[in-house]
Write a protein that holds these residues in place. Structure first.
Motif, PDB file in Angstrom:
ATOM      1  N   LEU A  92       0.808  -1.120   0.061  1.00 55.49           N
ATOM      2  CA  LEU A  92      -0.013  -0.099  -0.010  1.00 55.49           C
ATOM      3  C   LEU A  92       0.922   1.299  -0.012  1.00 55.49           C
ATOM      4  O   LEU A  92       0.603   2.196  -0.740  1.00 55.49           O
ATOM      5  CB  LEU A  92      -0.899   0.117   1.189  1.00 55.49           C
ATOM      6  CG  LEU A  92      -2.069  -1.093   1.270  1.00 55.49           C
ATOM      7  CD1 LEU A  92      -2.776  -1.079   2.435  1.00 55.49           C
ATOM      8  CD2 LEU A  92      -2.898  -0.882   0.014  1.00 55.49           C
ATOM      9  N   TYR A  96       0.671   4.531  -2.578  1.00 56.05           N
ATOM     10  CA  TYR A  96       0.308   6.270  -2.056  1.00 56.05           C
ATOM     11  C   TYR A  96       1.611   6.975  -2.534  1.00 56.05           C
ATOM     12  O   TYR A  96       1.077   8.220  -2.718  1.00 56.05           O
ATOM     13  CB  TYR A  96       0.194   6.120  -0.353  1.00 56.05           C
ATOM     14  CG  TYR A  96      -1.095   5.267  -0.214  1.00 56.05           C
ATOM     15  CD1 TYR A  96      -2.167   4.629  -0.617  1.00 56.05           C
ATOM     16  CD2 TYR A  96      -1.003   4.631   1.326  1.00 56.05           C
ATOM     17  CE1 TYR A  96      -3.165   4.007  -0.475  1.00 56.05           C
ATOM     18  CE2 TYR A  96      -2.047   3.654   2.027  1.00 56.05           C
ATOM     19  CZ  TYR A  96      -3.028   3.439   0.876  1.00 56.05           C
ATOM     20  OH  TYR A  96      -4.126   2.471   1.269  1.00 56.05           O
ATOM     21  N   TYR A  97       2.655   6.504  -2.346  1.00 56.08           N
ATOM     22  CA  TYR A  97       3.733   7.783  -2.443  1.00 56.08           C
ATOM     23  C   TYR A  97       3.819   7.636  -3.956  1.00 56.08           C
ATOM     24  O   TYR A  97       4.229   8.993  -4.395  1.00 56.08           O
ATOM     25  CB  TYR A  97       4.975   7.018  -1.937  1.00 56.08           C
ATOM     26  CG  TYR A  97       5.057   7.482  -0.646  1.00 56.08           C
ATOM     27  CD1 TYR A  97       6.042   8.635  -0.528  1.00 56.08           C
ATOM     28  CD2 TYR A  97       4.733   6.930   0.512  1.00 56.08           C
ATOM     29  CE1 TYR A  97       6.304   9.076   0.647  1.00 56.08           C
ATOM     30  CE2 TYR A  97       4.915   7.520   1.887  1.00 56.08           C
ATOM     31  CZ  TYR A  97       5.907   8.527   1.939  1.00 56.08           C
ATOM     32  OH  TYR A  97       5.853   9.077   3.196  1.00 56.08           O
ATOM     33  N   LEU A 101      -0.508  11.159  -2.346  1.00 50.57           N
ATOM     34  CA  LEU A 101      -1.580  11.486  -1.835  1.00 50.57           C
ATOM     35  C   LEU A 101      -1.447  12.270  -0.809  1.00 50.57           C
ATOM     36  O   LEU A 101      -0.578  11.994   0.156  1.00 50.57           O
ATOM     37  CB  LEU A 101      -2.193  10.169  -1.502  1.00 50.57           C
ATOM     38  CG  LEU A 101      -2.397   9.306  -2.863  1.00 50.57           C
ATOM     39  CD1 LEU A 101      -3.402   8.082  -2.534  1.00 50.57           C
ATOM     40  CD2 LEU A 101      -3.089   9.912  -4.025  1.00 50.57           C
ATOM     41  N   ILE A 104      -5.609   9.288   1.319  1.00 58.66           N
ATOM     42  CA  ILE A 104      -5.673   7.870   0.508  1.00 58.66           C
ATOM     43  C   ILE A 104      -6.815   7.566  -0.290  1.00 58.66           C
ATOM     44  O   ILE A 104      -6.697   6.751  -1.265  1.00 58.66           O
ATOM     45  CB  ILE A 104      -5.272   6.890   1.401  1.00 58.66           C
ATOM     46  CG1 ILE A 104      -6.291   6.279   2.416  1.00 58.66           C
ATOM     47  CG2 ILE A 104      -3.814   7.212   2.255  1.00 58.66           C
ATOM     48  CD1 ILE A 104      -6.049   5.441   3.402  1.00 58.66           C
ATOM     49  N   TYR A 107      -7.035   7.902  -4.416  1.00 65.06           N
ATOM     50  CA  TYR A 107      -6.729   6.707  -5.045  1.00 65.06           C
ATOM     51  C   TYR A 107      -8.039   6.141  -5.691  1.00 65.06           C
ATOM     52  O   TYR A 107      -8.204   5.590  -6.980  1.00 65.06           O
ATOM     53  CB  TYR A 107      -6.184   5.507  -4.222  1.00 65.06           C
ATOM     54  CG  TYR A 107      -5.923   4.048  -4.964  1.00 65.06           C
ATOM     55  CD1 TYR A 107      -5.357   3.752  -6.125  1.00 65.06           C
ATOM     56  CD2 TYR A 107      -7.150   3.251  -4.602  1.00 65.06           C
ATOM     57  CE1 TYR A 107      -5.453   2.597  -6.724  1.00 65.06           C
ATOM     58  CE2 TYR A 107      -7.123   1.916  -5.091  1.00 65.06           C
ATOM     59  CZ  TYR A 107      -6.372   1.517  -6.116  1.00 65.06           C
ATOM     60  OH  TYR A 107      -6.273   0.326  -6.696  1.00 65.06           O
ATOM     61  N   GLN A 255      -7.180   6.637   6.890  1.00 64.48           N
ATOM     62  CA  GLN A 255      -6.248   7.880   6.882  1.00 64.48           C
ATOM     63  C   GLN A 255      -5.495   8.373   8.015  1.00 64.48           C
ATOM     64  O   GLN A 255      -4.453   9.146   7.961  1.00 64.48           O
ATOM     65  CB  GLN A 255      -7.285   8.987   6.393  1.00 64.48           C
ATOM     66  CG  GLN A 255      -6.780  10.441   6.412  1.00 64.48           C
ATOM     67  CD  GLN A 255      -5.798  10.538   5.141  1.00 64.48           C
ATOM     68  OE1 GLN A 255      -5.994   9.908   4.028  1.00 64.48           O
ATOM     69  NE2 GLN A 255      -5.031  11.522   5.017  1.00 64.48           N
ATOM     70  N   MET A 258      -2.275   6.295   8.093  1.00 65.24           N
ATOM     71  CA  MET A 258      -1.507   6.504   6.923  1.00 65.24           C
ATOM     72  C   MET A 258      -1.013   8.002   6.467  1.00 65.24           C
ATOM     73  O   MET A 258      -0.180   8.197   6.038  1.00 65.24           O
ATOM     74  CB  MET A 258      -2.406   5.843   5.497  1.00 65.24           C
ATOM     75  CG  MET A 258      -2.441   4.485   5.680  1.00 65.24           C
ATOM     76  SD  MET A 258      -1.029   3.612   5.376  1.00 65.24           S
ATOM     77  CE  MET A 258      -0.482   2.986   7.082  1.00 65.24           C
ATOM     78  N   GLN A 259      -1.859   8.826   7.236  1.00 63.56           N
ATOM     79  CA  GLN A 259      -1.559  10.156   7.245  1.00 63.56           C
ATOM     80  C   GLN A 259      -0.032  10.674   7.599  1.00 63.56           C
ATOM     81  O   GLN A 259       0.660  11.272   7.274  1.00 63.56           O
ATOM     82  CB  GLN A 259      -2.624  11.220   7.938  1.00 63.56           C
ATOM     83  CG  GLN A 259      -2.411  12.669   7.684  1.00 63.56           C
ATOM     84  CD  GLN A 259      -3.345  13.328   8.183  1.00 63.56           C
ATOM     85  OE1 GLN A 259      -4.639  12.830   8.521  1.00 63.56           O
ATOM     86  NE2 GLN A 259      -3.491  14.687   8.342  1.00 63.56           N
ATOM     87  N   LEU A 262       2.556   9.391   5.318  1.00 61.32           N
ATOM     88  CA  LEU A 262       2.724  10.270   4.192  1.00 61.32           C
ATOM     89  C   LEU A 262       3.369  11.733   4.574  1.00 61.32           C
ATOM     90  O   LEU A 262       3.617  12.636   3.616  1.00 61.32           O
ATOM     91  CB  LEU A 262       1.267  10.443   3.590  1.00 61.32           C
ATOM     92  CG  LEU A 262       0.566   9.269   3.078  1.00 61.32           C
ATOM     93  CD1 LEU A 262      -1.080   9.556   2.386  1.00 61.32           C
ATOM     94  CD2 LEU A 262       1.406   8.688   1.848  1.00 61.32           C
TER      95      LEU A 262
END
Length: 500
Positions: A92, A96-97, A101, A104, A107, A255, A258-259, A262
């Protein structure tokens, strides 16, 4: 322990968090800072801080409390979590990279369509709001019982105080502030669990090594459950597979966590973050399970009637605050507060980010850092605080289960369609019928719930555990496939390394 002492500690603790917020946001408090910390975060700080976000007060309270019923079998679930984290790091995160993003869920718009995108983002908003409310509810009932009941403060006021304090230190700096505060709070959490083991060992007249030996020799240390696959929720394969997919959905498709990933400069740093985090996560969960075993050993030795407690979630605070000395009680409250607020502050920031990007289209504005948009973001942040309050008060009335079970059961229903959407996008090259996606994602958890409660439970011996999320995601995937127009997507539109 005196409620006044505990309240004094909380005041000092939040004064520290507010000081951190002030220094991290006084130079820059625009939307880029709030959403992705200007993509300049240090991976090692994020990795350590994510421990507090991932564990929360649920791990701090419910995991030790559950040892009395399920022993160390929860560690099977932790192993499954670790497998899920590795999938996130190498499947994943690269996706995302490559797409650069902020949210996410954009996508889904690229791969499946506009309504799929909005549906995925809405599922996150609902899921994370419920999950965050459950977690804050847990610390709320502890604060209420051991502090605010002494002054007859209503439970709603206790929760409002918590949410106001969290809003105050997150509303300007957002993710940039949270990366610092979560690192600090994770340190307090880890310190609390280590010192809890020391104080529990001391209360039992054991050394720390002697305490671990006592845990090892006790019946509580049983990890693996191989018998009765159909009837046991704690069977090895149910925990391993369910743990992996719960992690992929609740972390990799969420999010919130994952935020933080990111916010780093490169995919390599993000992957180092995930792998480091995974190692620490495993060790810390072992420590929490050991605390749980020691609590039950201590309760047996001191004739504490565990069955008299309203829920096993009360065991840890009951012993720490009423049977040990003042210092262990303060250490316990420090760990619980750090764990729970590290989760809630992060969730509020992620909910605000997702709504602003996915529904208010901040990422498509000519100047996302316009002061007017910053004000809108502040209003959104406040609105989600209020929404969490409403959910907590509802849960106060309805809950009759351990919070850890409530959270993962709710997640299995709410995150399942999200798992199905992302799986369809990544594993196939087919389009979806975009107009039907919202209905499919609504129908799937309803059908799974009806099937489980009116067919599986009454007429079979199969006891569904954490793997419920797999059935939910699979049903979503199947319905997306059945309703697909059957046309392949142009390779140029697939989110691949070549396309981006």
């Amino acid at each position: 322990m005196s409620p006044a002492i505990l309240l004094t500690f909380l005041v000092v603790y939040f004064a520290l968090l507010l000081s951190v917020a002030y220094f991290t946001s006084k130079k820059s408090a625009d939307n880029s800072t709030f959403f992705v910390a200007n993509r300049n975060a240090k991976w090692y700080m994020v990795a350590f801080g994510m421990i507090g976000t991932a564990l929360s007060g649920v791990t701090f309270i419910s995991v030790p409390g559950a040892v009395g019923v399920s022993n160390f079998s929860y560690f099977q679930f932790v192993i499954g979590n670790a497998i899920g984290f590795i999938v996130i790091a190498y499947v994943l995160l690269p996706l995302y990279y490559r797409m650069n993003l902020t949210s996410i869920y954009t996508y889904l718009e690229e791969r499946l369509g506009h309504k799929s995108y909005k549906t995925g983002a809405m599922i996150f908003l609902i899921s994370r709001t419920i999950g965050s409310a459950f977690r804050l509810y847990l610390v709320g009932i502890i604060l209420q019982r051991y502090i605010f009941d002494a002054w007859n403060v209503p439970f709603a006021v206790t929760i409002i105080i918590c949410l106001v304090l969290i809003w105050l230190y997150t509303n300007k700096g957002g993710l940039k502030t949270i990366i610092i505060t979560d690192t600090l709070q994770t340190f307090f959490l880890v310190l609390a669990v280590v010192l809890s083991i020391y104080f529990m060992a001391d209360g039992l007249g054991l050394s720390v090594l002697g305490a671990f030996e006592a845990v090892k020799e006790s019946s509580y240390s049983t990890i693996f459950v191989w018998e009765d696959f159909l009837g046991s929720k704690n069977h090895f394969w149910k925990h391993i597979i369910g743990g992996a997919f719960v992690t992929i959905a609740m972390t990799g498709l969420d999010q919130d966590l994952m935020q933080k990933n990111l916010s780093m400069k490169t995919i390599g740093e993000a992957q180092k973050n995930m792998l480091t985090f995974t190692g620490i996560f495993i060790v810390i969960n072992l420590f929490f399970l050991s605390v749980g075993a020691l609590l039950y050993i201590y309760a047996a030795k001191n004739n504490i009637d565990v069955s008299a407690l309203l829920t096993p979630d009360y065991l840890y605070p009951e012993i720490a605050l009423n049977y040990l000395t003042i210092l262990p009680g303060i250490i316990f409250m420090m760990g619980l507060t750090a764990a729970t607020f590290a989760t809630t502050d992060s969730a509020l920031t992620a909910l605000t980010t997702s709504y602003c990007v996915d529904f208010l289209n901040f990422n498509k504005k000519e100047n996302p850092n316009d002061p007017a948009l910053v004000r809108v973001r502040n209003y959104v942040h406040l609105a989600f605080s209020f929404l969490i309050l409403i959910v907590i008060l509802a849960f106060r009335v309805l809950n009759d289960d351990s919070v850890v079970n409530a959270i993962f059961t709710a997640a299995s229903y709410t995150y399942g369609p999200l798992l199905g959407l992302f799986s369809f996008g990544i594993l196939t090259k087919y389009r979806v019928n975009d107009n039907l996606v919202p209905y499919i994602c609504l129908a799937s958890p309803i059908l799974i719930y009806l099937l489980n409660h009116f067919v599986v439970q009454p007429y079979t011996s199969y006891n569904v555990g954490f793997e419920l999320i797999i059935y939910n995601g699979l049903l979503t995937f199947i319905m997306l496939l059945i309703t697909s127009p059957g046309k392949q997507v142009n390779p140029e539109r697939l989110p691949t390394e070549q396309a981006y």
